[in-house]
Design an enzyme around this catalytic site. Structure first.
Site, PDB file in Angstrom:
ATOM      1  N   HIS A  59       9.329  -0.586  -4.320  1.00 19.34           N
ATOM      2  CA  HIS A  59       7.928   0.026  -4.985  1.00 19.34           C
ATOM      3  C   HIS A  59       7.730  -0.268  -6.302  1.00 19.34           C
ATOM      4  O   HIS A  59       7.764   0.629  -7.039  1.00 19.34           O
ATOM      5  CB  HIS A  59       8.063   1.508  -4.389  1.00 19.34           C
ATOM      6  N   GLU A  68      10.787   6.010   2.327  1.00 14.00           N
ATOM      7  CA  GLU A  68      11.404   5.613   0.947  1.00 14.00           C
ATOM      8  C   GLU A  68      11.946   6.603   0.253  1.00 14.00           C
ATOM      9  O   GLU A  68      11.334   7.633   0.202  1.00 14.00           O
ATOM     10  CB  GLU A  68      10.358   4.448   0.288  1.00 14.00           C
ATOM     11  N   ALA A  88       0.765  -1.239   0.030  1.00 11.44           N
ATOM     12  CA  ALA A  88       0.216   0.096   0.084  1.00 11.44           C
ATOM     13  C   ALA A  88       0.902   1.287  -0.180  1.00 11.44           C
ATOM     14  O   ALA A  88       1.053   1.801  -1.139  1.00 11.44           O
ATOM     15  CB  ALA A  88      -0.870   0.071   1.058  1.00 11.44           C
ATOM     16  N   ARG A  89       1.402   1.816   1.103  1.00 16.74           N
ATOM     17  CA  ARG A  89       2.228   2.773   1.248  1.00 16.74           C
ATOM     18  C   ARG A  89       3.125   2.724   2.663  1.00 16.74           C
ATOM     19  O   ARG A  89       2.532   2.159   3.603  1.00 16.74           O
ATOM     20  CB  ARG A  89       1.262   4.094   1.535  1.00 16.74           C
TER      21      ARG A  89
HETATM   22  C1  GLV Z   1       1.783   3.209  -6.628  1.00 19.83           C
HETATM   23  O1  GLV Z   1       2.038   3.282  -5.410  1.00 19.83           O
HETATM   24  C2  GLV Z   1       0.492   3.989  -7.049  1.00 19.83           C
HETATM   25  O2  GLV Z   1      -0.135   4.567  -6.041  1.00 19.83           O
HETATM   26  O3  GLV Z   1       0.192   3.840  -8.092  1.00 19.83           O
END
Ligand code: GLV
Length: 337
Positions: A296, A278, A248-249
């Site tokens: 990522h 990151e 996700a994040r």
């Molecule tokens: C990638 O992390 C996106 O949000 O597309």
């Protein structure tokens, strides 16, 4: 709000592309706009980004460029920021809406690719794929043994999903239909009965999700409310045999607490594609064997990255040329234009 155009009537809009991108996307943009690109992919400081954004009507961003009240105040000509990402926590949407600046993102085009990657990371984590590859490459494979890199089963296990948007649903379908997993999920709002049936997913509380999941995948958006949604207290509820996957994040997981839990083997393993702060990675994660790390890349296939870039560029054209963006995040801005 009215915008300073700062360009003579009839002049083509000016657009800044903040990062290097497929050359054909730059070509498309140049058909409609005066384009300042960054094909050298220089690491612009915030001040530099701000200086370059001045006088531009549009910005092509990639998720790393923070657009907030300070930027908006310095760039009154700005009318749209098109993010090449589905997530948009780099945008202060409230400030953008107040300033009459449209925000767009790239939903849908990356859903299946990202769900594929979530599953790949889950599999790699449960089956200790990268750990065993490092072992082999290091020339340490002398003999077979009965428990060598023994992991956790994926098929038939319980898949927990936190955040059940389009990508979460894609992961649920893969788990339920492909691997015979029992799928449980928690989300801000419950899915319709039709969607639950399609994903073969049952809604549970967050606590129940944490306690029951054999593999827990995080697919929720980052916001102040989801900051450290998984910290020491949440990890303490998980099974010692469980895996945790974050696509996700960064910031949704407390990486320091996770590193400690993995070191103490309080959960089995983790797979992480995103990190707090990151591209820096918490040093406590880097020397652990029971974590799979990737930079990522969940949406990174050539066709999907191209589709994302096209959609971001198409949003700039559709809005700045025709006034009709394709995937607006704050369409209230349009009603006021
Ligand atoms: C990638 O992390 C996106 O949000 O597309």
């Amino acid at each position: 709000m009215t915008h300073d155009t700062d360009s003579p009537p009839g002049a083509r809009p000016r657009v800044l592309v903040a990062r290097a991108i497929f050359p054909e996307i730059i070509e498309t943009l140049r058909k409609h706009f005066e384009v300042e690109d960054n094909q050298a992919d220089e690491a612009w400081s915030r001040e530099e980004l701000l200086a370059r954004l001045k006088g531009k009507q549009g910005a092509f961003t990639t998720g790393g460029e923070r657009i907030d009240a300070e930027v908006l105040a310095a760039c009154p000509q700005l009318r749209i920021c098109a993010n090449m990402a589905v997530g948009y926590n780099n945008f202060d949407i409230q400030a953008m809406t107040a300033a009459g600046v449209l925000a767009t993102n790239t939903p849908d085009v990356l859903t299946e690719t990202t769900a594929d990657f979530g599953f790949a990371l889950l599999m790699a984590t449960a089956r200790r794929l990268t750990e065993s590859e490092h072992f082999l490459r290091a020339g340490r494979w002398g003999k077979w043994s009965y428990d060598m890199f023994a992991g956790q089963d994926v098929h038939g296990s319980t898949l927990g999903i936190l955040g059940m948007g389009r990508i979460g649903q894609g992961i649920a379908r893969r788990g339920a239909h492909g691997f015979g997993m029992k799928v449980i999920y928690h989300n801000r709002s419950r899915l319709s009965p039709e969607l639950e049936a399609e994903c073969k997913a049952s809604y549970v509380s967050k606590d129940e999700l944490l306690r029951r999941a054999d593999h827990l995948v995080l697919v929720l958006p980052y916001s102040p409310q989801s900051h450290h949604a998984i910290g020491a207290a949440e990890i303490a509820l998980m099974k010692p045999t469980a895996t945790l996957v974050n696509i996700a994040r960064g910031g949704i997981v407390d990486d320091a607490a996770l590193a400690q839990a993995l070191r103490e083997k309080r959960i089995f393993a983790a797979g992480l594609d995103v990190f707090e702060g990151e591209p820096r990675v918490h040093p406590g994660l880097l020397d652990l064997p029971n974590v799979v790390l990737s930079p990522h890349i969940a949406s990174a296939t050539v066709p999907t990255r191209l589709a994302m870039a096209r959609l971001a560029a198409d949003n700039l054209v559709a809005f700045l040329v025709r006034g009709e963006p394709l995937t607006p995040i704050n369409p209230q801005v349009l009603a006021r234009a």
